[in-house]
Design a protein around this motif. Sequence first.
Motif, PDB file in Angstrom:
ATOM      1  N   LEU A   1      43.926  35.351  -7.085  1.00 40.25           N
ATOM      2  CA  LEU A   1      43.769  36.804  -7.070  1.00 40.25           C
ATOM      3  C   LEU A   1      42.617  37.176  -6.155  1.00 40.25           C
ATOM      4  N   ASP A   2      42.858  38.248  -5.406  1.00 45.82           N
ATOM      5  CA  ASP A   2      41.793  38.764  -4.548  1.00 45.82           C
ATOM      6  C   ASP A   2      41.219  39.969  -5.262  1.00 45.82           C
ATOM      7  N   ILE A   3      39.887  39.947  -5.501  1.00 48.68           N
ATOM      8  CA  ILE A   3      39.242  41.001  -6.262  1.00 48.68           C
ATOM      9  C   ILE A   3      39.355  42.332  -5.548  1.00 48.68           C
ATOM     10  N   ARG A   4      39.342  42.364  -4.238  1.00 46.04           N
ATOM     11  CA  ARG A   4      39.440  43.615  -3.488  1.00 46.04           C
ATOM     12  C   ARG A   4      40.832  44.228  -3.663  1.00 46.04           C
TER      13      ARG A   4
ATOM     14  N   GLN B   1      44.208  48.115  -6.295  1.00 43.28           N
ATOM     15  CA  GLN B   1      45.359  48.422  -7.172  1.00 43.28           C
ATOM     16  C   GLN B   1      44.905  49.224  -8.387  1.00 43.28           C
ATOM     17  N   PHE B   2      43.730  48.901  -8.926  1.00 45.64           N
ATOM     18  CA  PHE B   2      43.195  49.646 -10.069  1.00 45.64           C
ATOM     19  C   PHE B   2      42.912  51.080  -9.668  1.00 45.64           C
TER      20      PHE B   2
ATOM     21  N   PHE C   1      38.881  34.023 -10.272  1.00 42.91           N
ATOM     22  CA  PHE C   1      39.880  34.887  -9.650  1.00 42.91           C
ATOM     23  C   PHE C   1      40.508  34.194  -8.454  1.00 42.91           C
TER      24      PHE C   1
ATOM     25  N   LEU D   1      42.771  43.623  -6.199  1.00 43.91           N
ATOM     26  CA  LEU D   1      42.852  44.030  -7.603  1.00 43.91           C
ATOM     27  C   LEU D   1      42.139  45.356  -7.814  1.00 43.91           C
ATOM     28  N   LEU D   2      40.947  45.500  -7.198  1.00 47.60           N
ATOM     29  CA  LEU D   2      40.196  46.749  -7.317  1.00 47.60           C
ATOM     30  C   LEU D   2      40.976  47.895  -6.655  1.00 47.60           C
TER      31      LEU D   2
END
Length: 168
Positions: free
Chosen positions: A9-12, A17-18, A4, A14-15
């Motif tokens: 991409l930053d997982i935080r 945004q989800f 990622f 992305l999370l």
Amino acid sequence: MGLFEALGLDIRVLLAQFINFAVLIFILYRFLYTPLLTMMEKRKKTIEEGVKRAEESEQVLVKVKKEAEEIILQAKRDAKDIVAEAHVAAKQSRETLLEKAKRDAEVVVVSAQKWAEEERKTYTTRLKGEIAQLVILASEKVVGKRWDSDSDKVFIEDTIEKMSKKGE
């Protein structure tokens, strides 16, 4: 996590945004999609009822048209009968009215003749009076004295009467 990060991409993020997407989907489902489906279902039922009523109305319209045609045919037959009766009655009443009109015309002619005779007498009387006044005035001018006595007036009226009998 390395993949990622390698992709940038930053997982935080992305999370987050989800979660935002899930909240948006929930809100849309709850406040837009469900009322929209409910409204569409009501509309569908209304349209189905309208179609059903239209079909029923069309059947009623066909029945009413047939009944109207029957009524019109019967009315035409009745009208022909009434016209035939009216012609017979008109012939009878025409003769009666003509006789009555002749009698009324005779009455009018007789009353007009009586009225004309009365008017003639009235105007003759007035004319005699005016002539008597004129004779008195003329004789006063000729003789130079005033005619005041009743005997002189009687004399003048007799003279006018004699003159009018000679003229007739």
